[in-house]
Motif scaffolding. Structure first.
Motif, mmCIF file in Angstrom:
data_model
loop_
_atom_site.group_PDB
_atom_site.id
_atom_site.type_symbol
_atom_site.label_atom_id
_atom_site.label_comp_id
_atom_site.label_asym_id
_atom_site.label_seq_id
_atom_site.Cartn_x
_atom_site.Cartn_y
_atom_site.Cartn_z
ATOM 1 N N VAL A 1 7.542 -18.761 -2.898
ATOM 2 C CA VAL A 1 8.169 -19.787 -2.067
ATOM 3 C C VAL A 1 7.961 -19.399 -0.607
ATOM 4 C CG1 VAL A 1 9.879 -20.376 -3.821
ATOM 5 C CG2 VAL A 1 10.433 -18.651 -2.088
ATOM 6 N N SER A 2 8.049 -20.388 0.271
ATOM 7 C CA SER A 2 7.906 -20.151 1.705
ATOM 8 C C SER A 2 9.281 -20.221 2.359
ATOM 9 C CB SER A 2 6.985 -21.205 2.329
ATOM 10 O OG SER A 2 6.905 -21.033 3.737
ATOM 11 N N LEU A 3 9.643 -19.177 3.104
ATOM 12 C CA LEU A 3 10.933 -19.106 3.773
ATOM 13 C C LEU A 3 10.744 -18.991 5.281
ATOM 14 C CD1 LEU A 3 12.747 -16.522 1.443
ATOM 15 C CD2 LEU A 3 12.739 -19.021 1.255
ATOM 16 N N SER A 4 11.546 -19.729 6.015
ATOM 17 C CA SER A 4 11.535 -19.638 7.477
ATOM 18 C C SER A 4 12.873 -20.132 7.996
ATOM 19 C CB SER A 4 10.384 -20.474 8.066
ATOM 20 O OG SER A 4 10.495 -21.834 7.667
ATOM 21 N N GLY A 5 13.122 -19.899 9.275
ATOM 22 C CA GLY A 5 14.403 -20.328 9.833
ATOM 23 C C GLY A 5 14.606 -19.815 11.227
ATOM 24 N N ARG A 6 15.863 -19.500 11.553
ATOM 25 C CA ARG A 6 16.223 -19.036 12.887
ATOM 26 C C ARG A 6 17.261 -17.926 12.789
ATOM 27 N NH1 ARG A 6 18.417 -23.583 16.527
ATOM 28 N NH2 ARG A 6 17.674 -22.254 18.224
ATOM 29 N N ALA A 7 17.161 -16.942 13.663
ATOM 30 C CA ALA A 7 18.188 -15.922 13.844
ATOM 31 C C ALA A 7 19.005 -16.341 15.060
ATOM 32 C CB ALA A 7 17.556 -14.550 14.059
ATOM 33 N N LEU A 8 20.306 -16.614 14.844
ATOM 34 C CA LEU A 8 21.117 -17.259 15.864
ATOM 35 C C LEU A 8 22.405 -16.507 16.138
ATOM 36 C CD1 LEU A 8 20.829 -20.931 14.546
ATOM 37 C CD2 LEU A 8 19.578 -19.922 16.463
ATOM 38 N N PRO B 1 29.043 -18.631 17.388
ATOM 39 C CA PRO B 1 28.715 -19.977 16.923
ATOM 40 C C PRO B 1 27.896 -20.787 17.914
ATOM 41 C CG PRO B 1 30.861 -20.010 17.942
ATOM 42 C CD PRO B 1 30.332 -18.612 18.121
ATOM 43 N N SER B 2 27.296 -20.152 18.922
ATOM 44 C CA SER B 2 26.628 -20.907 19.993
ATOM 45 C C SER B 2 25.277 -21.463 19.568
ATOM 46 C CB SER B 2 26.441 -20.014 21.222
ATOM 47 O OG SER B 2 25.501 -18.985 20.955
ATOM 48 N N LEU C 1 21.805 -8.971 6.140
ATOM 49 C CA LEU C 1 22.218 -10.251 5.560
ATOM 50 C C LEU C 1 21.597 -10.404 4.179
ATOM 51 C CD1 LEU C 1 21.492 -10.892 8.900
ATOM 52 C CD2 LEU C 1 22.946 -12.799 8.238
ATOM 53 N N TYR C 2 22.439 -10.792 3.215
ATOM 54 C CA TYR C 2 22.031 -10.884 1.819
ATOM 55 C C TYR C 2 22.268 -12.304 1.299
ATOM 56 C CZ TYR C 2 22.562 -5.820 2.361
ATOM 57 O OH TYR C 2 22.483 -4.523 2.806
ATOM 58 N N PHE C 3 21.328 -12.783 0.485
ATOM 59 C CA PHE C 3 21.398 -14.125 -0.077
ATOM 60 C C PHE C 3 21.117 -14.068 -1.578
ATOM 61 C CE2 PHE C 3 20.204 -14.470 4.326
ATOM 62 C CZ PHE C 3 20.833 -15.604 4.800
ATOM 63 N N GLN C 4 21.526 -15.117 -2.272
ATOM 64 C CA GLN C 4 21.080 -15.277 -3.644
ATOM 65 C C GLN C 4 19.597 -15.632 -3.638
ATOM 66 O OE1 GLN C 4 24.950 -17.772 -4.769
ATOM 67 N NE2 GLN C 4 23.694 -17.350 -6.582
ATOM 68 N N PRO C 5 18.880 -15.412 -4.746
ATOM 69 C CA PRO C 5 17.465 -15.793 -4.789
ATOM 70 C C PRO C 5 17.280 -17.252 -4.377
ATOM 71 C CG PRO C 5 18.014 -14.488 -6.712
ATOM 72 C CD PRO C 5 19.321 -14.759 -6.010
ATOM 73 N N PHE C 6 16.258 -17.514 -3.587
ATOM 74 C CA PHE C 6 16.091 -18.856 -3.018
ATOM 75 C C PHE C 6 15.555 -19.865 -4.038
ATOM 76 C CE2 PHE C 6 16.460 -16.189 0.655
ATOM 77 C CZ PHE C 6 17.151 -16.975 1.562
ATOM 78 N N ARG C 7 14.645 -19.452 -4.891
ATOM 79 C CA ARG C 7 14.104 -20.271 -5.980
ATOM 80 C C ARG C 7 13.305 -21.484 -5.503
ATOM 81 N NH1 ARG C 7 16.018 -18.572 -10.913
ATOM 82 N NH2 ARG C 7 17.805 -17.158 -10.808
ATOM 83 N N ARG C 8 13.461 -21.860 -4.243
ATOM 84 C CA ARG C 8 12.708 -22.995 -3.719
ATOM 85 C C ARG C 8 12.423 -22.749 -2.242
ATOM 86 N NH1 ARG C 8 11.235 -27.550 -5.767
ATOM 87 N NH2 ARG C 8 10.434 -29.107 -4.298
ATOM 88 N N LEU D 1 22.865 -15.741 10.885
ATOM 89 C CA LEU D 1 23.902 -15.844 11.909
ATOM 90 C C LEU D 1 24.408 -14.454 12.260
ATOM 91 C CD1 LEU D 1 25.871 -18.934 10.563
ATOM 92 C CD2 LEU D 1 23.944 -18.878 12.167
ATOM 93 N N THR D 2 24.323 -14.110 13.522
ATOM 94 C CA THR D 2 24.652 -12.768 13.975
ATOM 95 C C THR D 2 25.383 -12.850 15.306
ATOM 96 O OG1 THR D 2 23.698 -10.558 14.375
ATOM 97 C CG2 THR D 2 22.404 -12.447 15.116
ATOM 98 N N SER D 3 25.598 -11.729 15.941
ATOM 99 C CA SER D 3 26.194 -11.668 17.278
ATOM 100 C C SER D 3 25.722 -10.388 17.944
ATOM 101 C CB SER D 3 27.724 -11.705 17.206
ATOM 102 O OG SER D 3 28.202 -10.606 16.448
#
Length: 438
Positions: free
Chosen positions: A210-217, A220-221, A284-291, A299-301
């Motif tokens: 699967v392809s994963l991408s996103g943002r490190a933010l 809450p800004s 940061l930990y997630f469940q398997p993405f599967r898709r 989300l960090t600070s």
């Protein structure tokens, strides 16, 4: 013969160009493609609230690259409302150019609904570029904003709330954030967008990679975690430990926070480490993405800043932040949720009542006394919208921490994340559970 072929070819080209020029928005929709989709979050939100629905959309044939979240600082300390609107103008222009679509489909939640109602009413040109608008458990209205066809979806609360002249749908057993992420809401807005029910409301697993991408933010800004580094490690799901010393991928984070794409195994467990410095790492930990997923939010600070800095630390105990985009209910008995950490049930009527609408849990050793006390929530977290805090002593050790969620409506299904018991004096840890079953 050559002249005849040339004339025929020119006639065919002319016919195609004429069809393109004369194609109406309705005709475009009949081509079988889908319009781009933009989600606007509410207070202290991000694209995370739309992550599951994006997976459902791609499970029904939508293109992942045409599903986006429009993020902003809901405290309006780093942006103004007009800057939010101008940024949305630019996003819509880009998506329309990329897709060739006539218009976009727009959804907003909570605070975001007030913003989008104002946006659609601010200019006929803005409203003209939106085919459908979905108002998710937010502001009422006397009429559809900007005269854009509107679907309003409401959860628990007053039945008097409505958007006049719109299609109003109510799910009184769903809570505020759950309304955004539920399969029932998905079925409603999918048919509203396309004119037909979805093939499935499930998140359909992709086989293999699967392809994963996103943002490190920054929370809450939603400002990018500029200057950090994201390292991705594959984990042993039995212990939560890294399988290799070398990360599977490394991304340098710039001002917009973007990272990826990362080619992952759909059923594998991963750690996303936001590295601020050699001595400050947020795991940061997630469940398997599967898709495949383009809305993965880390989300960090900044070290020592933000709500997470209110957690006391020591080399003796681990701190956990546990998130789910569906409220945790600790006071509903068998109709509620269970969340156990090393066998300890965290949820109860005091710290996670249904009325709190908690989606984020901060668990740590308050007072650094080595004692767990769940009789009352920790005030500085419980006073924040959508957050709660719990005094739970989790010893830092070589033995992993087992976090087990038994979600309501899951018929006894359990979601398990195993994570290392890292000392809070050196490490921050966040866990995210899926908001859907299966």
């Amino acid at each position: 013969m050559k002249l005849r072929r040339l004339i025929a070819s020119l006639s065919a080209v002319s016919a195609v160009l004429t069809a393109c020029v004369l194609m109406t928005p309705t005709a475009w929709a009949r081509t079988g493609d889908h319009r781009p989709v933009v989600f606007v979050h509410g207070f202290s939100g991000s694209g995370s609230q739309f992550e599951t629905q994006a997976r459902r959309l791609t499970s029904n044939g939508y293109r992942m690259g045409l599903i986006e979240a429009h993020e902003y600082d809901s405290l309006f300390q780093t942006n103004t409302r007009e800057q939010v609107y101008t940024g949305l103008d630019e996003r819509i222009s880009r998506l329309l150019a990329r897709s060739g679509a006539d218009r976009i489909d727009l959804l907003a939640h909570s605070l975001g609904t007030g913003l989008m109602q104002e946006y659609l009413r601010s200019s006929p040109d803005r409203a003209a570029r939106v085919a459908h608008y979905v108002n998710l458990d937010g502001a009422s209205s006397a009429d559809p904003p900007g005269a854009v066809p509107t679907l309003a979806v409401w959860g628990e609360g007053s039945a008097a709330r409505q958007v006049g002249g719109a299609e109003n749908v109510r799910f009184p057993d769903q809570s505020h954030t759950q309304v955004v992420t539920s399969a029932e809401t998905f079925a409603e807005f999918f048919e509203f967008f396309t004119g037909r029910p979805p093939r499935t409301t499930a998140v359909v697993e992709e086989r293999g990679h699967v392809s994963l991408s996103g943002r490190a933010l920054l929370f809450p800004s939603n400002v990018g975690a500029d200057g950090t580094r994201v390292e991705i490690f594959r984990l042993d799901p039995r212990t939560g430990t890294r399988k290799t010393k070398k990360p599977a991928a490394v991304f340098r984070i710039g001002p917009d926070g973007s990272w990826g794409p990362f080619r992952a195994q759909g059923r594998a467990h991963y750690e996303f480490a936001v590295v601020w410095s050699p001595t400050s790492v947020h795991h940061l930990y997630f469940q398997p993405f599967r898709r495949s997923d383009a809305l993965v939010r880390l989300l960090t600070s900044r070290p020592g800043e933000g709500v997470g800095a209110l957690m006391e630390t020591s080399p003796r105990h681990a701190n956990l932040v546990i998130n789910r985009q569906k409220e945790w209910w600790g006071d509903q008995g068998a109709a509620g949720d269970s969340l156990r950490v090393n066998g300890l049930e965290l949820l109860n009527p005091a710290n996670t009542p249904r009325t709190k609408r908690a989606i984020g849990i901060f668990a740590y050793d308050a007072g650094v006394d080595g004692v767990t006390d769940l009789t009352a929530p920790i005030p500085q977290f419980f006073s924040q919208p959508f957050l709660t805090g719990m005094d739970a002593f989790l010893p830092a050790s070589r033995r992993p921490i087992a976090v087990v969620s038994a979600p309501r409506g899951g018929n006894g299904e359990r979601d398990v994340l195993m994570v290392p018991a890292l000392p809070s004096s050196e490490h921050r840890m966040s866990l995210t559970f899926d908001d859907y079953i299966g």
